[in-house]
Design a protein around this motif. Structure first.
Motif, PDB file in Angstrom:
ATOM      1  N   VAL A 122      36.088  38.487  55.709  1.00 38.01           N
ATOM      2  CA  VAL A 122      35.894  39.943  55.724  1.00 38.01           C
ATOM      3  C   VAL A 122      37.111  40.664  55.144  1.00 38.01           C
ATOM      4  O   VAL A 122      36.993  41.803  54.694  1.00 38.01           O
ATOM      5  N   GLY A 123      38.270  40.016  55.114  1.00 35.78           N
ATOM      6  CA  GLY A 123      39.436  40.601  54.466  1.00 35.78           C
ATOM      7  C   GLY A 123      39.328  40.572  52.950  1.00 35.78           C
ATOM      8  O   GLY A 123      39.958  41.368  52.260  1.00 35.78           O
ATOM      9  N   ASP A 124      38.503  39.664  52.421  1.00 32.46           N
ATOM     10  CA  ASP A 124      38.320  39.538  50.970  1.00 32.46           C
ATOM     11  C   ASP A 124      37.096  40.294  50.457  1.00 32.46           C
ATOM     12  O   ASP A 124      36.822  40.264  49.266  1.00 32.46           O
ATOM     13  N   LEU A 125      36.369  40.934  51.363  1.00 30.15           N
ATOM     14  CA  LEU A 125      35.149  41.643  50.968  1.00 30.15           C
ATOM     15  C   LEU A 125      35.296  43.138  51.204  1.00 30.15           C
ATOM     16  O   LEU A 125      36.131  43.575  51.996  1.00 30.15           O
TER      17      LEU A 125
ATOM     18  N   LEU B  10      38.728  41.588  45.234  1.00 33.65           N
ATOM     19  CA  LEU B  10      39.404  41.267  43.980  1.00 33.65           C
ATOM     20  C   LEU B  10      38.355  40.894  42.945  1.00 33.65           C
ATOM     21  O   LEU B  10      37.426  40.147  43.254  1.00 33.65           O
ATOM     22  N   PRO B  11      38.503  41.381  41.717  1.00 30.89           N
ATOM     23  CA  PRO B  11      37.517  41.020  40.697  1.00 30.89           C
ATOM     24  C   PRO B  11      37.613  39.544  40.343  1.00 30.89           C
ATOM     25  O   PRO B  11      38.685  38.950  40.461  1.00 30.89           O
ATOM     26  N   PRO B  12      36.501  38.937  39.922  1.00 29.05           N
ATOM     27  CA  PRO B  12      36.561  37.529  39.513  1.00 29.05           C
ATOM     28  C   PRO B  12      37.477  37.374  38.302  1.00 29.05           C
ATOM     29  O   PRO B  12      37.549  38.246  37.449  1.00 29.05           O
TER      30      PRO B  12
ATOM     31  N   PHE C 261      36.598  40.164  30.993  1.00 24.72           N
ATOM     32  CA  PHE C 261      37.472  41.326  30.901  1.00 24.72           C
ATOM     33  C   PHE C 261      38.342  41.473  32.150  1.00 24.72           C
ATOM     34  O   PHE C 261      39.476  41.947  32.083  1.00 24.72           O
ATOM     35  N   ASN C 262      37.823  41.055  33.305  1.00 25.47           N
ATOM     36  CA  ASN C 262      38.583  41.160  34.560  1.00 25.47           C
ATOM     37  C   ASN C 262      39.844  40.310  34.559  1.00 25.47           C
ATOM     38  O   ASN C 262      40.749  40.537  35.356  1.00 25.47           O
ATOM     39  N   LEU C 263      39.921  39.337  33.688  1.00 26.82           N
ATOM     40  CA  LEU C 263      41.102  38.480  33.601  1.00 26.82           C
ATOM     41  C   LEU C 263      42.351  39.298  33.257  1.00 26.82           C
ATOM     42  O   LEU C 263      43.462  38.936  33.643  1.00 26.82           O
ATOM     43  N   LEU C 264      42.155  40.433  32.590  1.00 24.63           N
ATOM     44  CA  LEU C 264      43.284  41.299  32.251  1.00 24.63           C
ATOM     45  C   LEU C 264      44.015  41.793  33.498  1.00 24.63           C
ATOM     46  O   LEU C 264      45.224  41.996  33.470  1.00 24.63           O
ATOM     47  N   VAL C 265      43.291  41.975  34.593  1.00 22.63           N
ATOM     48  CA  VAL C 265      43.911  42.442  35.842  1.00 22.63           C
ATOM     49  C   VAL C 265      44.953  41.443  36.318  1.00 22.63           C
ATOM     50  O   VAL C 265      45.974  41.822  36.900  1.00 22.63           O
ATOM     51  N   TYR C 266      44.741  40.178  36.059  1.00 17.65           N
ATOM     52  CA  TYR C 266      45.646  39.132  36.517  1.00 17.65           C
ATOM     53  C   TYR C 266      46.711  38.788  35.476  1.00 17.65           C
ATOM     54  O   TYR C 266      47.768  38.289  35.829  1.00 17.65           O
ATOM     55  N   VAL C 267      46.449  39.042  34.198  1.00 23.22           N
ATOM     56  CA  VAL C 267      47.352  38.620  33.135  1.00 23.22           C
ATOM     57  C   VAL C 267      48.326  39.730  32.734  1.00 23.22           C
ATOM     58  O   VAL C 267      49.515  39.476  32.544  1.00 23.22           O
ATOM     59  N   VAL C 268      47.849  40.960  32.598  1.00 29.09           N
ATOM     60  CA  VAL C 268      48.666  42.048  32.051  1.00 29.09           C
ATOM     61  C   VAL C 268      49.898  42.367  32.914  1.00 29.09           C
ATOM     62  O   VAL C 268      51.003  42.475  32.375  1.00 29.09           O
TER      63      VAL C 268
END
Length: 168
Positions: free
Chosen positions: A47-50, A102-104, A108-115
Motif C-alpha cells: 500500500v506504500g507503493d500504490l 512510481l511509474p514503470p 518514456f517513463n525511463l526518463l524519470v529515472y535517468v535524467v
C-alpha cells in the motif's frame, strides 16, 4: 610467500571471484517464486507503493471510499498468496497505471529515472572543472594588483583613481 609457476595470482583469483558473483547475481532465480517459497507479500509495503486513483494520495494514507476498496483488493490478493509483483500487476490491470506511486521504468517513463542522475553528474563535472579555474583567477588577481586594474575599462579605472585620491 612465493608463487608457484603457473598458479594464478591474487588479482586474477579476485577477478574470477567477482565475475562469478556477477554471473550469479545477473542469472536470476533458478526456480519460480511460487516453488521457491517466496516471502509473503507485505501489506504495508504494497500500500506504500500504490496510490488512490480518486484522490491521488498514497494508498496507505488515503481516506476516500475508493481507497478503502483498493486496500480491500490488496488484502484479498495477499490472502490468496500472491507475491508483491503479482499484486501490483493485478492492481494495474484493475485500476490502470495511475495506481502505481512510481511509474514503470520503461519507455518514456525511463526518463524519470535517468535524467536526474545525469543532470547531477553533469553538475558535479561542471563544478570540478569551474572551481579550479575560479581559484586560479582569484589567486592571480591577489598576487598581481595590476590585473584588477586591467579588468576595469578606462572610465571605471579613472573614477576609481579619483575616488581613491579624494579619500586619501
Amino acid at each position: 610467500m612465493s608463487r608457484r609457476p603457473g598458479a594464478p595470482g591474487r588479482p586474477a583469483a579476485l577477478a574470477v571471484a567477482l565475475l562469478l558473483a556477477l554471473a550469479v547475481a545477473l542469472s536470476g532465480p533458478l526456480t519460480s517464486a511460487a516453488t521457491a517459497g517466496a516471502p509473503r507479500a507485505s501489506y504495508n509495503q504494497i500500500v506504500g507503493d500504490l496510490m488512490c486513483t480518486v484522490c491521488h494520495e498514497p494508498l496507505a494514507v488515503a481516506q476516500s471510499p475508493e481507497a478503502f476498496q483498493e486496500r480491500g483488493v490488496v488484502r484479498t490478493l495477499i490472502g490468496q498468496g500472491e507475491t508483491r509483483a503479482q499484486v501490483e500487476r493485478n492492481m494495474v490491470a484493475a485500476y490502470g497505471a495511475a495506481v502505481l506511486a512510481l511509474p514503470p521504468a520503461h519507455g518514456f517513463n525511463l526518463l524519470v529515472y535517468v535524467v536526474p542522475p545525469v543532470l547531477l553528474a553533469v553538475g558535479v563535472v561542471t563544478l570540478l572543472i569551474a572551481i579550479p579555474k575560479w581559484r586560479r583567477r582569484t589567486r592571480l588577481a591577489a598576487s598581481d594588483p595590476t590585473t584588477a586594474a586591467s579588468v576595469l575599462d578606462a572610465g571605471d579605472a579613472r573614477r576609481l583613481d579619483e575616488d581613491l585620491a579624494r579619500g586619501a
